[in-house]
Write a protein that holds these residues in place. Sequence first.
Motif, PDB file in Angstrom:
ATOM      1  N   SER A  36       0.827  -1.206   0.000  1.00  0.00           N
ATOM      2  CA  SER A  36       0.000   0.000   0.000  1.00  0.00           C
ATOM      3  C   SER A  36       0.863   1.259   0.000  1.00  0.00           C
ATOM      4  CB  SER A  36      -0.934  -0.005   1.221  1.00  0.00           C
ATOM      5  OG  SER A  36      -1.863  -1.068   1.136  1.00  0.00           O
ATOM      6  N   ILE A  39       1.950   2.103  -3.544  1.00  0.00           N
ATOM      7  CA  ILE A  39       0.957   2.004  -4.609  1.00  0.00           C
ATOM      8  C   ILE A  39       0.936   3.230  -5.523  1.00  0.00           C
ATOM      9  CG2 ILE A  39      -0.966   2.947  -3.274  1.00  0.00           C
ATOM     10  CD1 ILE A  39      -1.040   0.018  -5.823  1.00  0.00           C
ATOM     11  N   HIS A  62      -1.216  -4.872  -1.627  1.00  0.00           N
ATOM     12  CA  HIS A  62      -2.326  -3.941  -1.857  1.00  0.00           C
ATOM     13  C   HIS A  62      -3.397  -4.568  -2.739  1.00  0.00           C
ATOM     14  CE1 HIS A  62      -4.013   0.105  -1.637  1.00  0.00           C
ATOM     15  NE2 HIS A  62      -4.363  -0.034  -2.911  1.00  0.00           N
ATOM     16  N   TYR A 314      -2.937  -0.509   7.798  1.00  0.00           N
ATOM     17  CA  TYR A 314      -2.918  -0.952   6.413  1.00  0.00           C
ATOM     18  C   TYR A 314      -4.243  -1.614   6.021  1.00  0.00           C
ATOM     19  CZ  TYR A 314       2.118  -0.177   6.124  1.00  0.00           C
ATOM     20  OH  TYR A 314       3.361   0.397   6.093  1.00  0.00           O
ATOM     21  N   PHE A 335      -2.289   6.731   0.630  1.00  0.00           N
ATOM     22  CA  PHE A 335      -1.434   5.558   0.804  1.00  0.00           C
ATOM     23  C   PHE A 335       0.053   5.867   0.691  1.00  0.00           C
ATOM     24  CE2 PHE A 335      -5.355   3.215  -0.723  1.00  0.00           C
ATOM     25  CZ  PHE A 335      -5.657   2.718   0.526  1.00  0.00           C
TER      26      PHE A 335
END
Length: 374
Positions: A36, A39, A62, A314, A335
Amino acid sequence: LLRAGHTVKVVDLRARRYITEADIPEADCVGVSSTSGEIEWARTVGRLAHARGIKTMLGGAHASFVPGEAAEHYWDYIIKGDGELAAPEALRQGKVGVYQMPLDDLAGWFPAWKVIGGQGLSRELFTGAGYGEGPLAAGALSSRGCPYHCSYCRSERDRVRYRPIDDVVTEIGGLIEGMGVRHYRFYDESLTLNKKRALELFRALEPLGVHIRAHTRSDAWDDELAEAFKRAGGEEMGFGFEAASDHVLEKIRKQETVEQHREAVRVCKRQGVICKAFLMVGLPLQRWPEIEDIKRFMAEERPDRWIVSVFAAYPGSDVWACPVKYNVTYLDLSFDHYWNFPERPTIGYQDNSKEDIWEQYQDLTAWLEREFPR
């Protein structure tokens, strides 16, 4: 992908601060594995590839925990969980969507080191974050999965699957012969979770003459394991202590106690294994008194090394899914801020604001730097 007859090229973009179109290789499909926290960089790759008409694939944590959210951004194929079977199937079908094909048997599956090459090696891997550079090292993995469901990590238990020990030894032996690598960090969630297998693994590694660092749980560590680990070349064992207050450990569903943390440090000292403490600030129920508990624990037990992270909820964690249950009043949804060592906290509570958490982080790290200089 190689087994399915595809030609594969690995491009390492981890050190790039900015990703440009020149970084995107010529390919029929560009795939990215991303957490994440990474990302936004991954989306840049996806956007640039899509602009050139290249199909895109996203895998990693993710994509596995929030496949719906991930699918909204530039991705043709979303790989949820294991990629060995799902990725080739996605390319075979050629249909946009989420693909999930668990790999039940890990036997015979090896990293493609001939393709990865030196990109998979690092001088910071063996020393670990905060401790500079060291010998060239490679990552190793002997199992996948974790049977626990700590509230700060994943909300569902995962089945642990083990690679055959012969496969692990064969892979490491090949890296020694082909690339001269003798330093390894095992990425297993808890290397000694299955004591009988861990002892067998350590015996099998002894003849290789390697240097090993790894991670495990406090309640999966004893003198017999530590002694065998050291004979196999084990130098450092890391423990996710996270907190030093039993009520915090209970709240985050750690299923460990402070006394077990203390004994883990003592086992390391008795057996001559470096003990590394992984600690967190900003966990549920963790306030100023609990920060003092960490200081007291560290001062009394004196593990050899330490690292402190600021907790981030998360996707996939229970705190992320049920923030009200943990009295969360602030949750940063950007994120790109979700790093272990962020520039700002990403969470705040009813009685412990994000400003409080940041002050606690700075206070604890400053104290540790004074008491345990690196």
